[in-house]
Write an enzyme that holds these catalytic residues in place. Sequence first.
Site, PDB file in Angstrom:
ATOM      1  N   ASN A  16      29.429  45.140  57.290  1.00  0.00           N
ATOM      2  CA  ASN A  16      30.020  46.480  57.466  1.00  0.00           C
ATOM      3  C   ASN A  16      28.931  47.532  57.673  1.00  0.00           C
ATOM      4  O   ASN A  16      29.106  48.459  58.465  1.00  0.00           O
ATOM      5  CB  ASN A  16      30.909  46.843  56.272  1.00  0.00           C
ATOM      6  CG  ASN A  16      32.312  46.293  56.417  1.00  0.00           C
ATOM      7  OD1 ASN A  16      33.078  46.770  57.247  1.00  0.00           O
ATOM      8  ND2 ASN A  16      32.626  45.263  55.642  1.00  0.00           N
ATOM      9  N   ARG A  67      26.939  51.070  32.041  1.00  0.00           N
ATOM     10  CA  ARG A  67      27.424  51.372  33.386  1.00  0.00           C
ATOM     11  C   ARG A  67      26.960  52.766  33.819  1.00  0.00           C
ATOM     12  O   ARG A  67      26.518  52.979  34.932  1.00  0.00           O
ATOM     13  CB  ARG A  67      28.953  51.364  33.346  1.00  0.00           C
ATOM     14  CG  ARG A  67      29.597  50.583  34.434  1.00  0.00           C
ATOM     15  CD  ARG A  67      31.089  50.521  34.238  1.00  0.00           C
ATOM     16  NE  ARG A  67      31.517  49.214  33.799  1.00  0.00           N
ATOM     17  CZ  ARG A  67      31.419  48.099  34.510  1.00  0.00           C
ATOM     18  NH1 ARG A  67      30.891  48.119  35.701  1.00  0.00           N
ATOM     19  NH2 ARG A  67      31.838  46.944  34.038  1.00  0.00           N
ATOM     20  N   MET A  92      29.632  45.368  44.594  1.00  0.00           N
ATOM     21  CA  MET A  92      30.464  44.681  43.620  1.00  0.00           C
ATOM     22  C   MET A  92      30.193  45.143  42.177  1.00  0.00           C
ATOM     23  O   MET A  92      30.023  44.332  41.268  1.00  0.00           O
ATOM     24  CB  MET A  92      30.293  43.157  43.755  1.00  0.00           C
ATOM     25  CG  MET A  92      30.589  42.636  45.159  1.00  0.00           C
ATOM     26  SD  MET A  92      32.140  43.258  45.865  1.00  0.00           S
ATOM     27  CE  MET A  92      33.200  41.848  45.594  1.00  0.00           C
ATOM     28  N   ARG A  93      30.138  46.457  42.005  1.00  0.00           N
ATOM     29  CA  ARG A  93      30.014  47.029  40.662  1.00  0.00           C
ATOM     30  C   ARG A  93      31.108  48.072  40.484  1.00  0.00           C
ATOM     31  O   ARG A  93      31.429  48.806  41.428  1.00  0.00           O
ATOM     32  CB  ARG A  93      28.663  47.742  40.467  1.00  0.00           C
ATOM     33  CG  ARG A  93      27.442  46.888  40.611  1.00  0.00           C
ATOM     34  CD  ARG A  93      27.327  45.807  39.573  1.00  0.00           C
ATOM     35  NE  ARG A  93      27.345  46.286  38.208  1.00  0.00           N
ATOM     36  CZ  ARG A  93      27.524  45.486  37.149  1.00  0.00           C
ATOM     37  NH1 ARG A  93      27.715  44.194  37.312  1.00  0.00           N
ATOM     38  NH2 ARG A  93      27.527  45.979  35.939  1.00  0.00           N
ATOM     39  N   ILE A  94      31.649  48.115  39.288  1.00  0.00           N
ATOM     40  CA  ILE A  94      32.642  49.154  38.977  1.00  0.00           C
ATOM     41  C   ILE A  94      31.887  50.373  38.462  1.00  0.00           C
ATOM     42  O   ILE A  94      30.972  50.233  37.640  1.00  0.00           O
ATOM     43  CB  ILE A  94      33.637  48.640  37.912  1.00  0.00           C
ATOM     44  CG1 ILE A  94      34.427  47.458  38.494  1.00  0.00           C
ATOM     45  CG2 ILE A  94      34.564  49.750  37.446  1.00  0.00           C
ATOM     46  CD1 ILE A  94      35.292  46.750  37.479  1.00  0.00           C
ATOM     47  N   ASN A 109      35.307  53.692  49.980  1.00  0.00           N
ATOM     48  CA  ASN A 109      35.165  52.246  49.801  1.00  0.00           C
ATOM     49  C   ASN A 109      36.028  51.535  50.828  1.00  0.00           C
ATOM     50  O   ASN A 109      37.075  52.049  51.231  1.00  0.00           O
ATOM     51  CB  ASN A 109      35.629  51.839  48.398  1.00  0.00           C
ATOM     52  CG  ASN A 109      35.462  50.349  48.153  1.00  0.00           C
ATOM     53  OD1 ASN A 109      34.404  49.787  48.455  1.00  0.00           O
ATOM     54  ND2 ASN A 109      36.475  49.696  47.623  1.00  0.00           N
ATOM     55  N   HIS A 111      38.118  47.942  51.282  1.00  0.00           N
ATOM     56  CA  HIS A 111      38.649  46.829  50.499  1.00  0.00           C
ATOM     57  C   HIS A 111      39.424  45.916  51.445  1.00  0.00           C
ATOM     58  O   HIS A 111      40.205  46.403  52.271  1.00  0.00           O
ATOM     59  CB  HIS A 111      39.557  47.368  49.388  1.00  0.00           C
ATOM     60  CG  HIS A 111      40.080  46.288  48.494  1.00  0.00           C
ATOM     61  ND1 HIS A 111      39.322  45.709  47.508  1.00  0.00           N
ATOM     62  CD2 HIS A 111      41.269  45.653  48.467  1.00  0.00           C
ATOM     63  CE1 HIS A 111      40.029  44.775  46.902  1.00  0.00           C
ATOM     64  NE2 HIS A 111      41.221  44.723  47.470  1.00  0.00           N
ATOM     65  N   ASP A 147      40.036  50.226  42.880  1.00  0.00           N
ATOM     66  CA  ASP A 147      40.828  49.986  44.098  1.00  0.00           C
ATOM     67  C   ASP A 147      42.131  50.792  44.130  1.00  0.00           C
ATOM     68  O   ASP A 147      43.142  50.319  44.645  1.00  0.00           O
ATOM     69  CB  ASP A 147      41.140  48.484  44.253  1.00  0.00           C
ATOM     70  CG  ASP A 147      39.888  47.644  44.424  1.00  0.00           C
ATOM     71  OD1 ASP A 147      38.867  48.184  44.915  1.00  0.00           O
ATOM     72  OD2 ASP A 147      39.912  46.459  44.064  1.00  0.00           O
TER      73      ASP A 147
HETATM   74  C1  GAR Z   1      33.896  43.040  52.904  1.00  0.00           C
HETATM   75  O1  GAR Z   1      34.930  42.173  53.281  1.00  0.00           O
HETATM   76  C2  GAR Z   1      34.437  44.139  52.007  1.00  0.00           C
HETATM   77  O2  GAR Z   1      35.728  44.575  52.368  1.00  0.00           O
HETATM   78  C3  GAR Z   1      34.459  43.443  50.670  1.00  0.00           C
HETATM   79  O3  GAR Z   1      33.251  42.726  50.637  1.00  0.00           O
HETATM   80  C4  GAR Z   1      32.914  42.337  51.964  1.00  0.00           C
HETATM   81  C5  GAR Z   1      31.487  42.750  52.227  1.00  0.00           C
HETATM   82  O4  GAR Z   1      31.043  42.189  53.437  1.00  0.00           O
HETATM   83  N1  GAR Z   1      34.575  44.369  49.610  1.00  0.00           N
HETATM   84  C6  GAR Z   1      35.213  44.115  48.469  1.00  0.00           C
HETATM   85  O5  GAR Z   1      35.772  43.063  48.232  1.00  0.00           O
HETATM   86  C7  GAR Z   1      35.182  45.255  47.469  1.00  0.00           C
HETATM   87  N2  GAR Z   1      36.219  45.101  46.512  1.00  0.00           N
HETATM   88  P1  GAR Z   1      29.773  42.741  54.175  1.00  0.00           P
HETATM   89  O6  GAR Z   1      28.619  42.702  53.166  1.00  0.00           O
HETATM   90  O7  GAR Z   1      29.550  41.766  55.284  1.00  0.00           O
HETATM   91  O8  GAR Z   1      30.068  44.123  54.652  1.00  0.00           O
END
Ligand code: GAR
Length: 202
Positions: A16, A67, A92-94, A109, A111, A147
Site C-alpha cells: 500500500n 502503549r 499492526m499495533r493498537i 487506516n 482495513h 477498526d
Molecule cells: C493490507 O491488506 C492492509 O489492509 C492490512 O494489512 C495489509 C498490509 O499490506 N491491514 C490490516 O489488516 C490492518 N488491520 P501491505 O504491507 O502490502 O500494504
Amino acid sequence: MARVRTAVLLSGRGSNLKSLIAAATAADFPAEIALVLSNVENAGGLEVARAAGIPAVAISHRDFESRESFDRAIDAALREANIALVCEAGFMRIHSDWFARVWEGKLLNIHPSLLPAFKGIRVHQQALDAGVKISGCTVHFIVAELDSGPIIAQASVPVLPGDTAETLAARVLEKEHKLYPHALQLVAEGKVKLENGRAVFV
Ligand code: GAR
C-alpha cells in the site's frame, strides 16, 4: 501548491505504501509521502521507502513499557518531521486513546474488509467463514476503538467459489491499491473531514 506532509505507518511489506508513493509522484497530487515509520525493524516497507528516497525509521514497540509511551515516541517523530496527516497501512499495533485523540481527524487506516464487518485479524478467513458473497476494503479515520472509525471510502470485490484466504486477500489488495490514494487525496484536499464522529464530505 503546498502538498500535505504525510507519514505512512506500517509493519510489513508495504505494497500500500508503494501505491501511495506512486500516486504522489503526480504533480497535482495534494499529499507527499514525507516519512515512513515502522514498529518492525526489518519491515519490507522501510526498504520500499528508502528506495524511493523517503526517510524511513523503525521504532520498536518492544523498547517501551506501555502503549502510550510507544505512541509518544511515534508522535515525537511525526512532529519532528512536520507531519500533518498519517496513513496507517498494515500497521499492526493498537494505539493508545491518547494518540487517537491527539491525531483525531488526521489519522487514516486501511482495513481489508467492508467494515463494520470483520474487524481485527484473519479478516479474509472471517469473511469466508461467514459465507459472504462480497468483500472488499475500507479506508476510515482512526478512533480509539479498533477498526471502528468513520468510513471515508470503500471498494468491493466478489467472493468466488473456491476462494481461499490468500486468493481473496490478493483480490482485495488490488482494490486497496486504488482506494487508499483516492481516500488520501480526498482528505488532503479537505473534501472529507471528521466532524462529530462522522466523515463529512464538504
Ligand atoms: C493490507 O491488506 C492492509 O489492509 C492490512 O494489512 C495489509 C498490509 O499490506 N491491514 C490490516 O489488516 C490492518 N488491520 P501491505 O504491507 O502490502 O500494504
